[in-house]
Design a protein around this motif. Structure first.
Motif, PDB file in Angstrom:
ATOM      1  N   GLN A 130       2.312   2.781   5.144  1.00  0.00           N
ATOM      2  CA  GLN A 130       3.134   1.790   4.460  1.00  0.00           C
ATOM      3  C   GLN A 130       4.338   2.495   3.873  1.00  0.00           C
ATOM      4  OE1 GLN A 130       1.392  -1.462   2.160  1.00  0.00           O
ATOM      5  NE2 GLN A 130       2.716  -0.935   0.442  1.00  0.00           N
ATOM      6  N   ALA A 162       4.393  -0.036  -2.526  1.00  0.00           N
ATOM      7  CA  ALA A 162       3.094   0.287  -3.122  1.00  0.00           C
ATOM      8  C   ALA A 162       3.256   0.472  -4.637  1.00  0.00           C
ATOM      9  CB  ALA A 162       2.509   1.543  -2.499  1.00  0.00           C
ATOM     10  N   THR A 210      -4.032  -1.616  -0.419  1.00  0.00           N
ATOM     11  CA  THR A 210      -3.217  -0.990   0.617  1.00  0.00           C
ATOM     12  C   THR A 210      -3.970   0.147   1.297  1.00  0.00           C
ATOM     13  OG1 THR A 210      -1.156  -1.554  -0.526  1.00  0.00           O
ATOM     14  CG2 THR A 210      -1.060   0.255   1.056  1.00  0.00           C
ATOM     15  N   ILE A 222       0.765   6.443   2.487  1.00  0.00           N
ATOM     16  CA  ILE A 222       1.749   5.632   1.784  1.00  0.00           C
ATOM     17  C   ILE A 222       2.937   6.509   1.410  1.00  0.00           C
ATOM     18  CG2 ILE A 222       2.210   4.253  -0.283  1.00  0.00           C
ATOM     19  CD1 ILE A 222      -0.829   3.708  -0.404  1.00  0.00           C
TER      20      ILE A 222
END
Length: 234
Positions: A195, A199, A207, A214
């Motif tokens: 991602q 976040a 997530t 991330i």
């Protein structure tokens, strides 16, 4: 953790260096797993940057490698492959992150120029490094407008990306769960999906159930503002 290299108007070279090093130190103390250095805050009318900008990024990377052993990567905006390669080779970057790999895009800079990447050339130039690629990314309009997300994901895998990065529409905006799930359905189960925006402490647990990594920037900044310094409490 994002290190935004603030090389736009209003920042002297020393200020740019000082701000970046402050963020590196705070991210490291805060327990981040790795760093991503990105030039930030300047308008462009072409995909490559000036020699002076390369030197400014170089000064940041040189100083960073003296105070941290964290693995790091580079993303030279908008899409300067030669600068990515030169900087990664000089300072030992483990990966290169790029905003577009298989998608033609119209940028959101003032003149809205178009980037038409050649995935084979990109992979050849950046062959020594793990290649993390955004698909249908924030701050750009994908061309043609009706291109499916699934098509971009498949093309990225076929063109030998090492990970695909799914983003929201803007910096600090998270992609929908559905968007991530659409990408997951068309790549192999063990292919890394990251991602790339949005976040925060409220959604990160969910997530982590969906992605393999991330990239986090804005939500770690003071007051959640991208241009601000990293806030250790956050």
């Amino acid at each position: 953790g994002m290190v935004h290299i603030k090389n736009g108007p209003g920042y002297s070279p020393q200020q740019t260096l000082d701000y970046a090093m402050q963020d590196v130190e705070r991210l490291q103390v805060g327990g981040i797993d790795g760093l991503l250095f990105e030039n930030w805050g300047r308008e462009y009318d072409r995909s490559y940057i000036t020699t002076n900008e390369v030197l400014q990024i170089s000064s940041v990377l040189r100083a960073a490698t003296e105070i941290t052993k964290l693995p790091f990567g580079i993303n030279v905006l908008p899409l300067d492959l030669n600068a990515d390669n030169r900087l990664a080779a000089s300072y030992g970057a483990k990966f290169v992150h790029i905003d577009t790999f298989v998608d033609a895009v119209k940028t959101d800079y003032k003149n809205g120029f178009v980037i038409r990447p050649n995935a084979n050339t990109i992979r050849l130039v950046l062959e020594p490094y793990a290649l993390m690629v955004n698909i249908q990314t924030k701050h750009y309009r994908t061309l043609p407008h009706n291109k499916k997300l699934e098509t971009s994901a498949r093309q990225a895998v076929e063109a030998d990306a090492d990970a695909v990065v799914v983003t929201g529409m803007l910096t600090g905006k998270k992609p929908s769960k559905i968007k991530i799930e659409r990408v997951r359905r068309v790549v192999e189960d063990n292919f890394p999906i990251w991602q790339g925006s949005g976040a925060d402490e409220f959604n990160v647990a969910e997530t982590c159930q969906l992605v393999d990594g991330i990239i986090i920037g804005t939500s770690l900044k003071k007051d959640g503002i991208t241009e601000n310094p990293v806030d250790l409490d956050r």
